[in-house]
Design an enzyme around this catalytic site. Structure first.
Site, PDB file in Angstrom:
ATOM      1  N   GLU A 101       0.877  -1.173   0.000  1.00  0.00           N
ATOM      2  CA  GLU A 101       0.000   0.000   0.000  1.00  0.00           C
ATOM      3  C   GLU A 101       0.909   1.216   0.000  1.00  0.00           C
ATOM      4  O   GLU A 101       1.435   1.610   1.041  1.00  0.00           O
ATOM      5  CB  GLU A 101      -0.899  -0.015   1.244  1.00  0.00           C
ATOM      6  CG  GLU A 101      -1.877  -1.175   1.303  1.00  0.00           C
ATOM      7  CD  GLU A 101      -3.069  -0.989   0.356  1.00  0.00           C
ATOM      8  OE1 GLU A 101      -3.368   0.163  -0.023  1.00  0.00           O
ATOM      9  OE2 GLU A 101      -3.689  -1.996  -0.005  1.00  0.00           O
ATOM     10  N   CYS A 108      -2.278   9.502   2.533  1.00  0.00           N
ATOM     11  CA  CYS A 108      -1.742   8.947   1.280  1.00  0.00           C
ATOM     12  C   CYS A 108      -2.628   9.258   0.085  1.00  0.00           C
ATOM     13  O   CYS A 108      -2.144   9.395  -1.027  1.00  0.00           O
ATOM     14  CB  CYS A 108      -1.563   7.442   1.420  1.00  0.00           C
ATOM     15  SG  CYS A 108      -3.090   6.609   1.885  1.00  0.00           S
TER      16      CYS A 108
HETATM   17  P1  NAD Z   1       8.120   4.801   5.039  1.00  0.00           P
HETATM   18  O1  NAD Z   1       8.130   3.974   3.822  1.00  0.00           O
HETATM   19  O2  NAD Z   1       9.280   5.684   5.296  1.00  0.00           O
HETATM   20  O3  NAD Z   1       7.981   3.875   6.350  1.00  0.00           O
HETATM   21  C1  NAD Z   1       6.976   2.901   6.476  1.00  0.00           C
HETATM   22  C2  NAD Z   1       7.488   1.771   7.376  1.00  0.00           C
HETATM   23  O4  NAD Z   1       8.631   1.194   6.780  1.00  0.00           O
HETATM   24  C3  NAD Z   1       7.901   2.218   8.776  1.00  0.00           C
HETATM   25  O5  NAD Z   1       7.442   1.267   9.710  1.00  0.00           O
HETATM   26  C4  NAD Z   1       9.405   2.257   8.701  1.00  0.00           C
HETATM   27  O6  NAD Z   1      10.036   1.928   9.932  1.00  0.00           O
HETATM   28  C5  NAD Z   1       9.733   1.186   7.677  1.00  0.00           C
HETATM   29  N1  NAD Z   1      10.941   1.494   6.915  1.00  0.00           N
HETATM   30  C6  NAD Z   1      11.439   2.729   6.610  1.00  0.00           C
HETATM   31  N2  NAD Z   1      12.559   2.612   5.881  1.00  0.00           N
HETATM   32  C7  NAD Z   1      12.791   1.294   5.720  1.00  0.00           C
HETATM   33  C8  NAD Z   1      13.804   0.539   5.067  1.00  0.00           C
HETATM   34  N3  NAD Z   1      14.814   1.132   4.441  1.00  0.00           N
HETATM   35  N4  NAD Z   1      13.721  -0.805   5.101  1.00  0.00           N
HETATM   36  C9  NAD Z   1      12.707  -1.414   5.734  1.00  0.00           C
HETATM   37  N5  NAD Z   1      11.726  -0.751   6.377  1.00  0.00           N
HETATM   38  C10 NAD Z   1      11.767   0.580   6.379  1.00  0.00           C
HETATM   39  O7  NAD Z   1       6.756   5.622   4.979  1.00  0.00           O
HETATM   40  P2  NAD Z   1       6.230   6.687   6.019  1.00  0.00           P
HETATM   41  O8  NAD Z   1       7.059   7.909   5.926  1.00  0.00           O
HETATM   42  O9  NAD Z   1       6.032   6.065   7.343  1.00  0.00           O
HETATM   43  O10 NAD Z   1       4.774   6.978   5.417  1.00  0.00           O
HETATM   44  C11 NAD Z   1       4.543   7.885   4.398  1.00  0.00           C
HETATM   45  C12 NAD Z   1       4.392   7.192   3.064  1.00  0.00           C
HETATM   46  O11 NAD Z   1       3.471   6.131   3.167  1.00  0.00           O
HETATM   47  C13 NAD Z   1       3.838   8.101   1.997  1.00  0.00           C
HETATM   48  O12 NAD Z   1       4.479   7.841   0.782  1.00  0.00           O
HETATM   49  C14 NAD Z   1       2.374   7.706   1.913  1.00  0.00           C
HETATM   50  O13 NAD Z   1       1.764   7.985   0.676  1.00  0.00           O
HETATM   51  C15 NAD Z   1       2.465   6.254   2.162  1.00  0.00           C
HETATM   52  N6  NAD Z   1       1.209   5.751   2.700  1.00  0.00           N
HETATM   53  C16 NAD Z   1       0.453   4.924   1.951  1.00  0.00           C
HETATM   54  C17 NAD Z   1      -0.766   4.496   2.431  1.00  0.00           C
HETATM   55  C18 NAD Z   1      -1.666   3.600   1.632  1.00  0.00           C
HETATM   56  O14 NAD Z   1      -2.626   3.103   2.200  1.00  0.00           O
HETATM   57  N7  NAD Z   1      -1.416   3.364   0.372  1.00  0.00           N
HETATM   58  C19 NAD Z   1      -1.187   4.893   3.683  1.00  0.00           C
HETATM   59  C20 NAD Z   1      -0.375   5.733   4.426  1.00  0.00           C
HETATM   60  C21 NAD Z   1       0.827   6.140   3.938  1.00  0.00           C
END
Ligand code: NAD
Length: 459
Positions: free
Chosen positions: A210, A244
């Site tokens: 997602e 998002c």
């Molecule tokens: P992110 O990808 O930075 O982090 C999400 C999760 O991944 C966190 O738990 C984080 O600890 C982990 N993570 C971060 N870097 C990682 C890595 N290198 N390797 C493994 N795991 C890692 O996202 P965010 O900043 O928490 O959220 C914002 C983003 O999420 C935006 O792009 C938004 O559009 C998207 N989002 C999508 C939805 C959806 O339903 N499609 C919902 C909410 C947010």
């Protein structure tokens, strides 16, 4: 053996007992989860306030209430979703019957983001429980108070053989992703989604991703402008734009641009405060999650032509709902996902232009189109591929269990909510039950007319 591996092995052993496959167990766990959340509601509200300054209204409507609704819906339908489904059997298989048996994958890993830190962790978990899986949950390190409540809630009230929350940042996530899960459900950025998919590839683990991206909002000249203005302002500035599926940029027909912006300005004032000062004093407004994101966002304002808003408070990490204009397509605000309360506006003359522009970008997670004309609505729906969206509204399509929610292309793989959550965590096992009362000889090479018979049946 690492600590995480041990936790995983415990869950594998519990899954192997078959307990989680029982419908009563699943329903019990879902009902129990609802009760536990009810007990933790005050702590959750507080944590959401600490992490993002969410108001009680936002916390309840977009995080907690939505989860209760989803639990009620799943509990009501789970029994029927779990039943084997009889499907047709072709003439070539005469005498047999065909069924699809949904079965749990096993142990699922759920990784969630910070923007709706409760809802985006629990909603996938409901799917995992409903489908009969065990789960390990890794919430975001950027919403630490909510993550802590999640840990307390789930690790105290559920057996550690069954569910476990593991808190931590990138390192923890990476370590977990090195293990072999049976399903990975990831919500977060596109960049990390690619890392997750690479890790999953090692074990061919099925994934639901997602992700995010730039979701366009298009307002045509025949739209009901006042309603469009109200619904765009609500969807864009909800959660300080950290949604998002928030409208990321606005494409508006040249003839109605000025009026639309004027009306949006009125709604911003009526929702959030009459002017910058009044808004700055409104302690109920959601703030930006951390300084890094705050600095990234205010940099967009630099040299931008600000039509509405533009104020901010660095101490509180608060940014005023802002509309900007005259932005070049090369500007980062039109290149990167904004994820904040800044809305760039681009005008257009022909709808064909809009379709071309959006299609030049990656496939969006959401798209919103405001117009009263069904033909134009169809042009957009047929001309652009996107995850999901609304005609004449924004964001609200996420709050129904009947619509699968997910992206396409760069904005994600798979979908969930309602029955789709159950399916996201289930394998559809297809089984043909063959008769033993007779055995048609046609497929066997020893049958003299095998080829003719097969040609007759399969033409
Ligand atoms: P992110 O990808 O930075 O982090 C999400 C999760 O991944 C966190 O738990 C984080 O600890 C982990 N993570 C971060 N870097 C990682 C890595 N290198 N390797 C493994 N795991 C890692 O996202 P965010 O900043 O928490 O959220 C914002 C983003 O999420 C935006 O792009 C938004 O559009 C998207 N989002 C999508 C939805 C959806 O339903 N499609 C919902 C909410 C947010």
């Amino acid at each position: 053996m690492s600590q995480f591996e041990e936790i995983l092995i415990k869950k594998r052993a519990f899954f192997a007992t078959g307990v989680t496959k029982d419908v009563n167990f699943r329903v019990e766990q879902l009902k129990k989860l609802k009760q536990v959340i009810k007990c933790f509601e005050p702590a959750l509200m507080q944590a959401l306030q600490y992490d993002l300054n969410k108001s009680e209204l936002d916390a309840y409507s977009t995080e907690i209430g939505i989860v209760y609704e989803e639990i009620n819906y799943i509990v009501k339908h789970l029994n029927s979703w779990m039943k084997k489904k009889r499907v047709k059997t072709p003439l070539t298989h005469i005498g047999s019957q065909s069924y699809v048996y949904p079965e749990p994958y096993g142990v699922a890993l759920i990784i969630s983001p910070w923007n709706y830190p409760f809802q985006l962790t629990i909603a996938p978990l409901l799917g995992a429980i409903a489908a009969g899986n065990c789960a390990i949950i890794k919430p975001s390190e950027l919403s630490p108070h909510v993550s802590q409540v999640l840990t307390e809630m789930l690790n105290t009230y559920f057996s550690s053989d069954y569910l476990a929350v593991i808190e931590g940042g990138v390192e923890t996530s990476t370590e977990l992703l090195n293990l072999k899960f049976d399903k990975i459900f990831f919500t977060g950025s596109v960049a990390v989604g690619k890392i997750v998919m690479q890790s999953a590839a090692k074990y061919l683990t099925p994934v639901t991703l997602e992700l995010g991206g730039k979701s366009p909002c298009i307002v045509h000249k025949d739209a009901k402008l006042d309603l469009a203005a109200k619904r765009i302002v609500w969807g864009k500035f909800l959660n300080a734009g950290q949604t998002c599926i928030a409208p990321d940029y606005l494409l508006v027909h040249k003839e109605v641009k000025e009026e639309l912006i004027e009306r949006m300005k009125c709604y911003i004032q009526s929702f959030y405060g009459q002017n910058s000062q009044a808004m700055a004093q409104n302690k109920d407004l959601t703030v930006i999650v951390n300084d890094k994101h705050f600095q990234r966002l205010i940099a967009y304002l630099d040299k931008s032509h600000i039509l509405v808003g533009g104020g901010y408070d660095e101490k509180r990490l608060w940014i005023e709902p802002t509309i900007i204009d005259q932005v070049e397509w090369q500007h980062p605000v039109l290149q990167d996902e904004i994820f904040g309360p800044i809305l760039p506006v681009v005008e257009y003359e022909e709808l064909a232009e809009v379709i071309k522009i959006v299609n030049e970008h990656e496939k969006p997670l959401a798209l919103y189109f405001f117009s009263e004309n069904k033909d134009l609505q169809n042009q957009i729906l047929q001309g652009i591929s996107f995850g999901g969206g609304c005609i004449n509204d924004t964001v609200i399509h996420i709050v129904t269990p009947y619509l699968p929610f997910g992206g396409v292309g760069n904005s994600g793989i798979g979908a969930y909510h309602g029955r789709n959550s159950f399916e996201a965590f289930s394998h559809q096992k297809s089984v043909l039950h063959q008769t033993t009362r007779f055995d048609l000889p046609v497929r066997y090479p020893s049958f003299k007319y095998a080829l003719q018979a097969i040609r007759f049946l399969m033409k």
